[in-house]
Design a protein around this motif. Structure first.
Motif, PDB file in Angstrom:
ATOM      1  N   SER A 109       0.676  -1.284  -0.025  1.00 53.04           N
ATOM      2  CA  SER A 109      -0.053   0.067  -0.211  1.00 53.04           C
ATOM      3  C   SER A 109       0.890   1.187   0.036  1.00 53.04           C
ATOM      4  O   SER A 109       1.560   1.692   1.218  1.00 53.04           O
ATOM      5  CB  SER A 109      -0.818  -0.015   1.282  1.00 53.04           C
ATOM      6  OG  SER A 109      -1.708   1.190   1.157  1.00 53.04           O
ATOM      7  N   LYS A 117      -8.793  14.024   0.968  1.00 54.82           N
ATOM      8  CA  LYS A 117     -10.242  14.117   0.921  1.00 54.82           C
ATOM      9  C   LYS A 117     -10.633  15.148   2.124  1.00 54.82           C
ATOM     10  O   LYS A 117     -10.235  14.417   3.341  1.00 54.82           O
ATOM     11  CB  LYS A 117     -10.954  12.824   0.994  1.00 54.82           C
ATOM     12  CG  LYS A 117     -12.368  12.772   1.007  1.00 54.82           C
ATOM     13  CD  LYS A 117     -13.043  11.360   0.889  1.00 54.82           C
ATOM     14  CE  LYS A 117     -14.418  11.776   0.876  1.00 54.82           C
ATOM     15  NZ  LYS A 117     -15.103  10.236   0.741  1.00 54.82           N
ATOM     16  N   GLU A 147      -7.965  15.849   4.693  1.00 54.40           N
ATOM     17  CA  GLU A 147      -7.591  14.780   5.427  1.00 54.40           C
ATOM     18  C   GLU A 147      -6.683  13.761   4.571  1.00 54.40           C
ATOM     19  O   GLU A 147      -7.197  13.288   3.359  1.00 54.40           O
ATOM     20  CB  GLU A 147      -8.398  14.013   6.261  1.00 54.40           C
ATOM     21  CG  GLU A 147      -8.024  12.818   6.913  1.00 54.40           C
ATOM     22  CD  GLU A 147      -9.137  12.223   7.957  1.00 54.40           C
ATOM     23  OE1 GLU A 147      -9.164  12.117   9.274  1.00 54.40           O
ATOM     24  OE2 GLU A 147      -9.910  11.322   7.390  1.00 54.40           O
ATOM     25  N   SER A 166      -4.906  10.533   3.478  1.00 50.64           N
ATOM     26  CA  SER A 166      -4.889   8.888   3.916  1.00 50.64           C
ATOM     27  C   SER A 166      -3.689   8.278   3.177  1.00 50.64           C
ATOM     28  O   SER A 166      -3.348   8.779   1.995  1.00 50.64           O
ATOM     29  CB  SER A 166      -6.258   8.217   3.406  1.00 50.64           C
ATOM     30  OG  SER A 166      -7.240   8.604   4.145  1.00 50.64           O
ATOM     31  N   THR A 193      -4.211  11.303  13.043  1.00 46.80           N
ATOM     32  CA  THR A 193      -5.457  11.190  13.839  1.00 46.80           C
ATOM     33  C   THR A 193      -5.775   9.764  13.956  1.00 46.80           C
ATOM     34  O   THR A 193      -6.210   9.542  14.964  1.00 46.80           O
ATOM     35  CB  THR A 193      -6.498  11.569  12.643  1.00 46.80           C
ATOM     36  OG1 THR A 193      -6.418  11.342  11.365  1.00 46.80           O
ATOM     37  CG2 THR A 193      -6.399  13.455  12.465  1.00 46.80           C
ATOM     38  N   GLU A 194      -5.500   9.028  12.905  1.00 51.04           N
ATOM     39  CA  GLU A 194      -5.574   7.515  13.403  1.00 51.04           C
ATOM     40  C   GLU A 194      -4.662   6.702  12.471  1.00 51.04           C
ATOM     41  O   GLU A 194      -4.293   7.018  11.509  1.00 51.04           O
ATOM     42  CB  GLU A 194      -7.149   6.889  13.084  1.00 51.04           C
ATOM     43  CG  GLU A 194      -7.431   6.948  11.504  1.00 51.04           C
ATOM     44  CD  GLU A 194      -9.065   6.773  11.522  1.00 51.04           C
ATOM     45  OE1 GLU A 194      -9.706   7.012  12.171  1.00 51.04           O
ATOM     46  OE2 GLU A 194      -9.153   5.927  10.319  1.00 51.04           O
ATOM     47  N   ARG A 239      -4.331   2.522  11.052  1.00 56.03           N
ATOM     48  CA  ARG A 239      -4.887   1.125  10.996  1.00 56.03           C
ATOM     49  C   ARG A 239      -3.873   0.237  10.787  1.00 56.03           C
ATOM     50  O   ARG A 239      -2.931   0.421  10.223  1.00 56.03           O
ATOM     51  CB  ARG A 239      -5.784   1.284   9.435  1.00 56.03           C
ATOM     52  CG  ARG A 239      -6.694  -0.218   9.428  1.00 56.03           C
ATOM     53  CD  ARG A 239      -7.534  -0.021   8.191  1.00 56.03           C
ATOM     54  NE  ARG A 239      -7.004   0.451   7.067  1.00 56.03           N
ATOM     55  CZ  ARG A 239      -6.490  -0.623   6.103  1.00 56.03           C
ATOM     56  NH1 ARG A 239      -6.668  -1.925   6.421  1.00 56.03           N
ATOM     57  NH2 ARG A 239      -5.809  -0.045   5.016  1.00 56.03           N
ATOM     58  N   VAL A 241      -8.026  -0.077  14.522  1.00 52.16           N
ATOM     59  CA  VAL A 241      -7.768   1.455  14.127  1.00 52.16           C
ATOM     60  C   VAL A 241      -7.594   2.010  15.417  1.00 52.16           C
ATOM     61  O   VAL A 241      -8.346   1.774  16.489  1.00 52.16           O
ATOM     62  CB  VAL A 241      -9.050   1.879  13.517  1.00 52.16           C
ATOM     63  CG1 VAL A 241      -8.900   3.177  13.170  1.00 52.16           C
ATOM     64  CG2 VAL A 241      -9.466   1.159  12.135  1.00 52.16           C
ATOM     65  N   SER A 288      -1.896   1.502   7.293  1.00 49.62           N
ATOM     66  CA  SER A 288      -2.369   2.674   6.550  1.00 49.62           C
ATOM     67  C   SER A 288      -2.691   3.801   7.955  1.00 49.62           C
ATOM     68  O   SER A 288      -2.557   3.595   8.889  1.00 49.62           O
ATOM     69  CB  SER A 288      -3.659   3.033   5.773  1.00 49.62           C
ATOM     70  OG  SER A 288      -4.723   2.675   6.483  1.00 49.62           O
ATOM     71  N   ALA A 289      -2.530   5.140   7.456  1.00 54.04           N
ATOM     72  CA  ALA A 289      -2.399   6.055   8.411  1.00 54.04           C
ATOM     73  C   ALA A 289      -3.355   7.252   7.933  1.00 54.04           C
ATOM     74  O   ALA A 289      -3.362   7.630   6.765  1.00 54.04           O
ATOM     75  CB  ALA A 289      -1.407   6.520   9.069  1.00 54.04           C
ATOM     76  N   LYS A 290      -3.880   8.158   8.797  1.00 53.35           N
ATOM     77  CA  LYS A 290      -4.653   9.385   8.240  1.00 53.35           C
ATOM     78  C   LYS A 290      -3.997  10.520   9.082  1.00 53.35           C
ATOM     79  O   LYS A 290      -3.743  10.444  10.321  1.00 53.35           O
ATOM     80  CB  LYS A 290      -6.125   9.251   8.641  1.00 53.35           C
ATOM     81  CG  LYS A 290      -6.878   8.281   7.659  1.00 53.35           C
ATOM     82  CD  LYS A 290      -8.425   8.236   7.852  1.00 53.35           C
ATOM     83  CE  LYS A 290      -9.046   7.259   7.134  1.00 53.35           C
ATOM     84  NZ  LYS A 290     -10.515   7.440   7.305  1.00 53.35           N
ATOM     85  N   ARG A 311      -4.330  15.083   9.342  1.00 55.43           N
ATOM     86  CA  ARG A 311      -4.984  16.283   9.106  1.00 55.43           C
ATOM     87  C   ARG A 311      -4.069  17.458   9.480  1.00 55.43           C
ATOM     88  O   ARG A 311      -4.019  18.063  10.436  1.00 55.43           O
ATOM     89  CB  ARG A 311      -5.766  16.271  10.260  1.00 55.43           C
ATOM     90  CG  ARG A 311      -7.216  17.582   9.884  1.00 55.43           C
ATOM     91  CD  ARG A 311      -8.447  17.543  10.628  1.00 55.43           C
ATOM     92  NE  ARG A 311      -9.131  16.461  10.238  1.00 55.43           N
ATOM     93  CZ  ARG A 311     -10.088  16.302   9.294  1.00 55.43           C
ATOM     94  NH1 ARG A 311     -10.005  17.378   8.402  1.00 55.43           N
ATOM     95  NH2 ARG A 311     -10.614  15.326   8.939  1.00 55.43           N
TER      96      ARG A 311
END
Length: 249
Positions: A100, A106, A109, A111, A163-164, A166, A176, A197-199, A201
């Motif tokens: 990945s 989006k 944010e 991803s 922010t988070e 996974r 998560v 993965s990660a998010k 902001r």
């Protein structure tokens, strides 16, 4: 003849767990792959199996079968800050960079796939006018590896805008977690998990100012580190209120 037969039987027994691990695997398989080809120090002997999963589902299945078969696994990102013995690694080395490596923006944010190179993320966010990653320019690792150790430089860490995340827990569950659930610290991140993965902001800022910051960071790196030689950059933890370089000198 007897010793040869015994040797063949022993070899089959040794390879049997690996056969279970490879059942249904769709990615790339390399036996006895020298890990010196995959570390920034350019050292390291062969891995019994070097595997590159085709996608995330392939990775999950592989890790599940390895866990059931009792086969040791080692997750490899960009291979920086790794010292691998000349005798190599017994078990399976899993290269996750191709699993990945996407970046999606989006609603302000971002991803990011764990296999994305951190410097690529830094350059991409700078181009999009998103602040917070320019200081991480030039770090030779992946986003997943950076989260695992909370990588940082020039007053920034990867966890600040997170922010988070996974990830796969040690027992194989997909989880998560928020930044606070991870409990980041100085060079302490999400250890023992496989980041998927990660998010993030980040804040908006003038891209020209961010490009200037990125160029400044890369210039400082080239002046202070021997980038023309195999290395992993700075590997010393900073003592509270001081610098490792001053103490060493």
């Amino acid at each position: 003849m007897t010793s040869l037969l015994c040797g063949c039987i022993f070899l089959r027994k040794m390879l049997r767990p690996y056969d279970r691990v490879l059942k249904g695997f769709r990615g790339e398989v390399v036996k006895e792959e020298p890990l010196c080809r995959h570390t920034s120090y350019r050292i390291g002997g062969p891995a019994d199996l070097y595997l590159v999963p085709a996608d995330e589902e392939d990775l999950k299945g592989l890790l599940g079968r390895a866990r059931e078969a009792g086969v040791p696994t080692f997750i490899l990102g960009n291979g920086s800050k790794l010292l691998v013995h000349d005798e190599g690694v017994r078990g399976v080395v899993v290269d996750v960079r191709k699993v990945s490596d996407r970046i999606v923006l989006k609603d302000d944010e971002v991803s990011v796939g764990a296999g994305t190179e951190l410097d690529l993320l830094a350059a991409w966010t700078v181009g999009e006018g998103l602040e917070g990653f320019a200081e991480l320019s030039g770090i030779p690792g992946t986003v997943g590896g950076a989260i695992a150790m909370n990588a940082g430089a020039f007053g920034r860490t990867i966890s600040e805008l997170l922010t988070e995340v996974r990830a796969l827990a040690p027992d194989g569950r997909e989880v998560v977690l928020s930044k606070h659930e991870v409990g980041f610290g100085y060079r302490k991140g999400l250890e023992g998990f496989v980041v998927l993965s990660a998010k993030f902001r980040p804040e908006r800022k003038d891209p020209e100012l961010l490009w200037e910051k990125r160029r400044e960071v890369l210039k400082l790196r080239s002046e202070k580190q021997p980038l023309e030689y195999p290395s992993a950059g700075s590997v010393f933890k900073r003592p509270p209120g001081d610098y490792a370089g001053r103490l060493i000198e």
